[in-house]
Design a protein around this motif. Structure first.
Motif, PDB file in Angstrom:
ATOM      1  N   ARG A   1     -14.839  38.559  15.478  1.00 24.04           N
ATOM      2  CA  ARG A   1     -15.801  39.240  16.348  1.00 24.04           C
ATOM      3  C   ARG A   1     -17.166  39.406  15.681  1.00 24.04           C
ATOM      4  N   MET A   2     -17.233  39.231  14.366  1.00 25.03           N
ATOM      5  CA  MET A   2     -18.503  39.367  13.640  1.00 25.03           C
ATOM      6  C   MET A   2     -19.187  38.030  13.419  1.00 25.03           C
ATOM      7  N   THR A   3     -18.583  36.935  13.875  1.00 24.18           N
ATOM      8  CA  THR A   3     -19.206  35.626  13.745  1.00 24.18           C
ATOM      9  C   THR A   3     -20.019  35.309  14.998  1.00 24.18           C
ATOM     10  N   PRO A   4     -20.942  34.352  14.923  1.00 21.94           N
ATOM     11  CA  PRO A   4     -21.758  34.039  16.107  1.00 21.94           C
ATOM     12  C   PRO A   4     -20.933  33.629  17.318  1.00 21.94           C
ATOM     13  N   GLU A   5     -19.878  32.817  17.106  1.00 24.16           N
ATOM     14  CA  GLU A   5     -19.096  32.373  18.259  1.00 24.16           C
ATOM     15  C   GLU A   5     -18.158  33.450  18.771  1.00 24.16           C
ATOM     16  N   GLY A   6     -17.917  34.503  17.975  1.00 18.64           N
ATOM     17  CA  GLY A   6     -16.992  35.544  18.395  1.00 18.64           C
ATOM     18  C   GLY A   6     -17.651  36.809  18.900  1.00 18.64           C
ATOM     19  N   ARG A   7     -18.964  36.834  18.940  1.00 22.08           N
ATOM     20  CA  ARG A   7     -19.635  38.064  19.386  1.00 22.08           C
ATOM     21  C   ARG A   7     -19.481  38.314  20.876  1.00 22.08           C
ATOM     22  N   GLY A   8     -19.107  37.267  21.618  1.00 25.70           N
ATOM     23  CA  GLY A   8     -18.833  37.459  23.034  1.00 25.70           C
ATOM     24  C   GLY A   8     -17.359  37.695  23.316  1.00 25.70           C
ATOM     25  N   PHE A   9     -16.564  38.007  22.280  1.00 21.08           N
ATOM     26  CA  PHE A   9     -15.134  38.241  22.455  1.00 21.08           C
ATOM     27  C   PHE A   9     -14.924  39.418  23.405  1.00 21.08           C
ATOM     28  N   PRO A  10     -14.193  39.209  24.507  1.00 17.02           N
ATOM     29  CA  PRO A  10     -14.107  40.258  25.522  1.00 17.02           C
ATOM     30  C   PRO A  10     -13.164  41.388  25.172  1.00 17.02           C
ATOM     31  N   GLY A  11     -12.327  41.229  24.143  1.00 17.32           N
ATOM     32  CA  GLY A  11     -11.329  42.234  23.824  1.00 17.32           C
ATOM     33  C   GLY A  11      -9.939  41.639  23.914  1.00 17.32           C
ATOM     34  N   VAL A  12      -8.966  42.348  23.360  1.00 16.39           N
ATOM     35  CA  VAL A  12      -7.614  41.812  23.265  1.00 16.39           C
ATOM     36  C   VAL A  12      -7.006  41.560  24.636  1.00 16.39           C
ATOM     37  N   THR A  13      -7.034  42.562  25.503  1.00 15.93           N
ATOM     38  CA  THR A  13      -6.371  42.413  26.801  1.00 15.93           C
ATOM     39  C   THR A  13      -7.034  41.357  27.684  1.00 15.93           C
ATOM     40  N   PRO A  14      -8.374  41.356  27.872  1.00 14.70           N
ATOM     41  CA  PRO A  14      -8.986  40.282  28.680  1.00 14.70           C
ATOM     42  C   PRO A  14      -8.770  38.892  28.096  1.00 14.70           C
ATOM     43  N   ALA A  15      -8.828  38.767  26.754  1.00 10.48           N
ATOM     44  CA  ALA A  15      -8.620  37.458  26.135  1.00 10.48           C
ATOM     45  C   ALA A  15      -7.197  36.970  26.378  1.00 10.48           C
ATOM     46  N   LEU A  16      -6.224  37.861  26.275  1.00 15.28           N
ATOM     47  CA  LEU A  16      -4.832  37.481  26.503  1.00 15.28           C
ATOM     48  C   LEU A  16      -4.610  37.093  27.956  1.00 15.28           C
ATOM     49  N   GLN A  17      -5.216  37.827  28.872  1.00 15.91           N
ATOM     50  CA  GLN A  17      -5.104  37.470  30.296  1.00 15.91           C
ATOM     51  C   GLN A  17      -5.702  36.104  30.579  1.00 15.91           C
TER      52      GLN A  17
END
Length: 360
Positions: free
Chosen positions: A335-351
């Motif tokens: 989440r601290m890398t450029p490609e991971g800053r848009g990480f939506p969170g655990v639950t949305p990503a898993l969905q």
């Protein structure tokens, strides 16, 4: 064994299972049920007998001539798709992922810069171990795989980078989506398990994890299959050679004369100083180092685990427990890398990985 006999055994087995499990204490039912399921699979496989003779009986070409369906052997097909992987390729993919993160940290570019400075006389070292190491690297050129070769390997195995893959090569286009999904599935599993332990109110609630074992198994199997089909060819050789080269250059960067030349205390200080001075800036060394460590360990776990469907949930919980910390550490670093800053969170990503539609 005929189809009719096998069908009768299956019906009797279910009745037998219910009777046996009903007479057991609650704390023993989970383990016994898993053993019964494994034994049932073995019986089905043995009851099928010789598949070739059953096929000839169906065609009427067997020793008994034309027979009815009730006398034809049960057509049990062994499920072996999930086992059809090459373990060495999966382990090579884990090492290649570790190497890729160090590529992103500019380790190889830093070494090339040091070689250029040493050759041009722009670095004040001459007889120390660092100078000796740079001389040997320049003389023997032990890494035969060029940057372009490595970039093509990263593209094939992980779909990382912008290198053009060779025509006809299989590209693992869903790798990043799957590894993020696996990390968040393991993270969600232990978060739900923690909730279950906090709010438990029944006698057996601490033995019944809230997290879904099936989700981890499904994504893990998909990850194994995709990596296996895209890491053929020179991936194993490239990972082995580049891995050994990486070990040596990391030792080289820790040489006292090289650290002194840049007024550095550690090899990572050398990487940071050279990156800022000659390569346009440092590239998240702290986050990349943790993603390399945890990502490689999780991929090794995926390579060595067969993800059997009927696994005992308590056994699976104990086996996968060390991966929980690695998954959480990987997610936090990602989440601290450029490609991971848009990480939506655990639950949305898993969905998203599981194909669950997002609520508007």
């Amino acid at each position: 064994m005929s189809f009719q006999t096998t069908e009768t055994i299956q019906r009797l087995w279910e009745t037998f299972l219910q009777e046996q499990v009903a007479g057991l204490p609650p704390e023993q039912r989970g383990a016994i049920s898993s053993q019964f399921e494994q034994r049932f699979s073995e019986l089905l496989g043995k009851s099928a007998g010789d598949s070739d003779s059953g096929f000839f009986d169906l065609l009427g070409m067997g020793p008994q001539g034309n027979v009815g369906f009730d006398k034809i052997a049960y057509p049990y097909v062994t499920p072996d798709f999930d086992d059809a992987v090459v373990p060495s390729q999966l382990h090579a993919a884990a090492e290649l992922y570790f190497i890729y993160q160090h590529e992103r940290m500019k380790i190889f570019e830093v070494v090339e810069t040091l070689l250029r400075l040493f050759r041009l006389g722009k670095m004040r070292i001459q007889r120390g171990p660092g100078a000796r190491g740079l001389y040997l690297l320049e003389k023997w050129k032990p890494l035969r795989y060029t940057r372009n070769d490595r970039m093509i390997a990263y593209r094939r195995a992980f779909n990382y980078g912008s290198a053009q893959p060779p025509a006809g090569a299989v590209v693992n286009r869903n790798f990043h989506r799957q590894i993020v999904g696996f990390m968040v599935a393991v993270g969600q599993y232990f978060r739900d398990l923690l909730i279950g332990e906090v709010i438990r109110g029944g006698q057996l609630i601490d033995q019944r994890p809230f997290g879904s074992v099936g989700t981890i198994q499904r994504i893990g199997l998909d990850l194994r299959y995709a990596l296996d089909r895209s890491t053929y060819g020179n991936i194993f050789a490239l990972a082995m050679e580049t891995g050994h080269y990486l070990i040596q250059v990391l030792k080289l960067l820790d040489a006292p004369d090289i650290k002194k030349a840049f007024d550095a205390n550690t090899k990572w200080d050398v990487v940071e100083i050279v990156s800022n001075r000659y390569l346009g800036g440092v590239a998240e060394p702290s986050q990349r180092a943790k993603m390399a460590e945890s990502g490689r360990r999780v991929l090794q776990f995926v390579a060595d685990n067969d993800f059997k469907t009927a696994v005992d949930p308590i056994l699976f919980q104990n086996v996968v427990r060390p991966m929980g910390a690695h998954a959480e550490a990987w997610i936090a670093a990602y989440r601290m890398t450029p490609e991971g800053r848009g990480f939506p969170g655990v639950t949305p990503a898993l969905q998203s990985v599981l194909g669950v539609p997002q609520a508007a």
